[in-house]
Each structure stands twice: as C-alpha cells, then as structure tokens.
Design a protein around this motif. Sequence first.
Motif, PDB file in Angstrom:
ATOM      1  N   SER A 166     -17.429 -30.851 -17.684  1.00 27.33           N
ATOM      2  CA  SER A 166     -18.496 -30.559 -16.430  1.00 27.33           C
ATOM      3  C   SER A 166     -18.335 -31.967 -15.384  1.00 27.33           C
ATOM      4  CB  SER A 166     -19.819 -30.617 -17.206  1.00 27.33           C
ATOM      5  OG  SER A 166     -19.950 -29.504 -17.539  1.00 27.33           O
ATOM      6  N   TYR A 167     -18.193 -33.181 -16.301  1.00 26.14           N
ATOM      7  CA  TYR A 167     -18.361 -34.384 -15.580  1.00 26.14           C
ATOM      8  C   TYR A 167     -17.184 -34.489 -14.641  1.00 26.14           C
ATOM      9  CZ  TYR A 167     -18.677 -39.450 -14.505  1.00 26.14           C
ATOM     10  OH  TYR A 167     -18.978 -40.501 -14.035  1.00 26.14           O
ATOM     11  N   GLN A 168     -15.663 -33.935 -15.229  1.00 26.03           N
ATOM     12  CA  GLN A 168     -14.661 -34.083 -14.600  1.00 26.03           C
ATOM     13  C   GLN A 168     -14.536 -33.262 -13.349  1.00 26.03           C
ATOM     14  OE1 GLN A 168     -11.842 -33.261 -17.592  1.00 26.03           O
ATOM     15  NE2 GLN A 168     -11.557 -35.316 -18.591  1.00 26.03           N
ATOM     16  N   LEU A 169     -15.307 -31.962 -13.360  1.00 24.30           N
ATOM     17  CA  LEU A 169     -15.468 -31.217 -12.437  1.00 24.30           C
ATOM     18  C   LEU A 169     -16.409 -31.881 -11.245  1.00 24.30           C
ATOM     19  CD1 LEU A 169     -16.343 -27.777 -14.103  1.00 24.30           C
ATOM     20  CD2 LEU A 169     -14.245 -28.313 -12.318  1.00 24.30           C
ATOM     21  N   LEU A 170     -17.229 -32.570 -11.376  1.00 20.89           N
ATOM     22  CA  LEU A 170     -18.224 -33.408 -10.549  1.00 20.89           C
ATOM     23  C   LEU A 170     -17.280 -34.359  -9.777  1.00 20.89           C
ATOM     24  CD1 LEU A 170     -21.363 -34.019 -12.802  1.00 20.89           C
ATOM     25  CD2 LEU A 170     -21.380 -32.579 -10.681  1.00 20.89           C
ATOM     26  N   GLN A 171     -16.418 -35.233 -10.577  1.00 19.23           N
ATOM     27  CA  GLN A 171     -15.468 -36.030  -9.969  1.00 19.23           C
ATOM     28  C   GLN A 171     -14.630 -35.439  -9.163  1.00 19.23           C
ATOM     29  OE1 GLN A 171     -14.358 -37.592 -13.944  1.00 19.23           O
ATOM     30  NE2 GLN A 171     -14.992 -39.627 -13.310  1.00 19.23           N
ATOM     31  N   ALA A 172     -14.321 -34.397  -9.265  1.00 17.27           N
ATOM     32  CA  ALA A 172     -13.465 -33.440  -8.445  1.00 17.27           C
ATOM     33  C   ALA A 172     -14.119 -32.667  -7.323  1.00 17.27           C
ATOM     34  CB  ALA A 172     -12.494 -32.408  -9.075  1.00 17.27           C
ATOM     35  N   GLY A 173     -15.444 -32.895  -7.070  1.00 12.38           N
ATOM     36  CA  GLY A 173     -16.098 -32.476  -5.879  1.00 12.38           C
ATOM     37  C   GLY A 173     -16.785 -31.153  -6.122  1.00 12.38           C
ATOM     38  N   VAL A 174     -16.675 -30.760  -7.309  1.00 10.72           N
ATOM     39  CA  VAL A 174     -17.286 -29.388  -7.639  1.00 10.72           C
ATOM     40  C   VAL A 174     -18.462 -29.474  -8.191  1.00 10.72           C
ATOM     41  CG1 VAL A 174     -16.669 -27.168  -8.977  1.00 10.72           C
ATOM     42  CG2 VAL A 174     -14.949 -28.335  -8.317  1.00 10.72           C
TER      43      VAL A 174
END
Length: 358
Positions: A166-174
């Motif tokens: 989830s955090y990696q998705l946020l970092q990717a702009g999702v």
Amino acid sequence: MRQIEIAIVGGGPAGLAAALNASKLGAQVILIDRNDYLGGQLIKQTHRFFGSKQQRASERGIDIALELANEVMANEKIEVLTEATALGHYEDGVLLVEQAGKIMAIKPERFIVATGGAEKTLLFPNNDLPGVYGAGAVQTLVNVFGVKPGKRVLMVGAGNIGVIVSYQLLQAGVEVAAIIEGAPRIGAYWVHAAKVVRAGVPIYTRHTILRAEGEGEVKGAVIAQLDDNWQPIPGTEREIEADVICLSVGLTPLTELLWQAGCQMTFVPELGGNVPFRNEQLETSVPGLYVAGDVSGIEEASAAMMEGALAGINAAASLGYTSDTLTADRQNVLDQLAGLRSGPVGEKIRKGLAQCSL
C-alpha cells in the motif's frame, strides 16, 4: 547424467544464501531457478529491512538481491541455471530439469529445496474480473516494471505485505482507498502501518470483501464488518470505489517437489499450509534432502536467508567439508534465527515449528 555435490532449486533469498555458504566450505553447487533472474521476491522489495546488521537491517531487498546474485555469478564453485524448471525428484535421487526445451538429469549427493511460497487468494463474487490482483503481482508491476496497476486500490489484508505494498503504491502515485483486515487487529509491524495511516489511508479491521463490482473490469467493491464468528454483519455493507482490488491474504509453501520426493509432511496453519518435517539441520525425513525459506514455512526474507545459510552449511558439512569456524558459523546462524523468532511477534512461528520437528 550430471553428477553434482549439491543441487539447489530456487534462486531467491534462501537459495542464494545456501549456495554461497555451501560453496564457501568447498562444495560444488548447481543453482536452478525458473526465472531469468536471481533474487526471487527480493527484487520487488524496495523497503528497508529490520533486525541486526547480519540480518541485513536498513538494506533494501532490491539491493540485497543484486549483491547476492553478483556474488553467486562470480563464484567458480556455483553453476547457475536460470529459466530452468525442476520437473521432479525421483526415488533414485535424480532431479529432472528442463531448460530451453531440453531435459537434463542431475544426480546430486545433497539436495536443497528453496522454492519459496505462492500467494493465497479469496473466493468472492466477481473475483475473476480484470483488476483483481495478488499483492505480488502488484509489486512486480510497480517495483520491477514501473507500471501502475490502476488509479485507486482497495487493499485486502493488513499484514506486512499488504501494508508495505500500500505504501509503495502511494509512492508510485496510486491512491489507496482503504485497507481492510478480517482479524480484530492488523498483522503488520506498526512502523509500516504508521506510514499509510499518516498518509490518510483508513484501515478497517474486522472487515471483509463481499463482492467486486463492475462489468468487464473492476469498478468497485462491497465490504462489510465481521462479527466474532467471522460472519458479515447485515446492514454494515459499504461500497468502495476502486479500479483495483489487491489481495494480500498470505502465502502458502510451494512443496510439490517435497511431496514427490516422499518427504513426511504435515499441515501447520501457523506456517502457511503443508510443510515438511525437518530436524535442526533442516534435513527432511528423506536423507540428504534439506529445506530452507518459505517452502519450510512462511516467514520474512531475513529468516529465509538465515535458513538458506544453515541448510548450505549443513549440506556441505555432511559431505565432509569443514573449516576452523564451522561450529561457530553454524551456531551464529542458529542464534540469528532464534532472535528473529523471539518475542510476541515470533510466537506463531515458534508454535508452528514445534509441530514439524523431527
């Protein structure tokens, strides 16, 4: 027929560590992996590890994968077969491997299975719609290929993987619409969960997904609260708008080779499913066959590397290889594993391991 001292199936964290430690003692090793790269799940992991320096604390999985893979490729005692599939292990100890359309027979003196685990899934209406992913697939898209799986994600599962992805998705702009978890509390370390909470992502415990919405592709999901018997509570349903549903509901060991080899197996929920009985040396009920990593029970990558090191040391030592520091090296790995499994966090693992010890 290829003769080799030690064959290792699986080039992830456990397999890489096993190969390096066995070759360090002097054994000739062949390392087999079905992918076109080494590193396994490590290549998807951009977060920093915890633990001690020996457990690769503060390092990222992608960096660890590159370092270990380079060490293996440069080691003259290790032969690497990538894009190679282990087809089976037979009663006479022969391992059949397919690579580039050709079948080869390998007869190892010792065999280490480090095949890892596979993602579990959930049954719910429309779970076959495009847009329903496993967390590993999402990690591959985002962290390996730089591709966004969608615009707005519902994460199912609040363990370490679900929260980290989830955090990696946020970092990717999702955008992450929410994280839902069936249990009354999250399973992730708070240091991971705090990051997504600070980013404004709600985490709903005691919730499950009832169905995916959409025709031809995911448009949303309906979730509901669970009672003490894990049953949906009528009237608590709510709709979540999302074009991706990411399932992070655990892993199960990939044990097909172990079943075929005739290992004594047992079902241990705490370790993710069916696992082999093994002794302290990680040798199974089949003499000369060792296990390491998630195939022996689902844990963190740090534990997989430590188990790989232990299996490599013990397999090589059983062939007569030794060193002045062999006993100390083996004990050091055992101590590191004990540390990783200590305290309340490791209670489930300790309980599981007690059920499959020879």
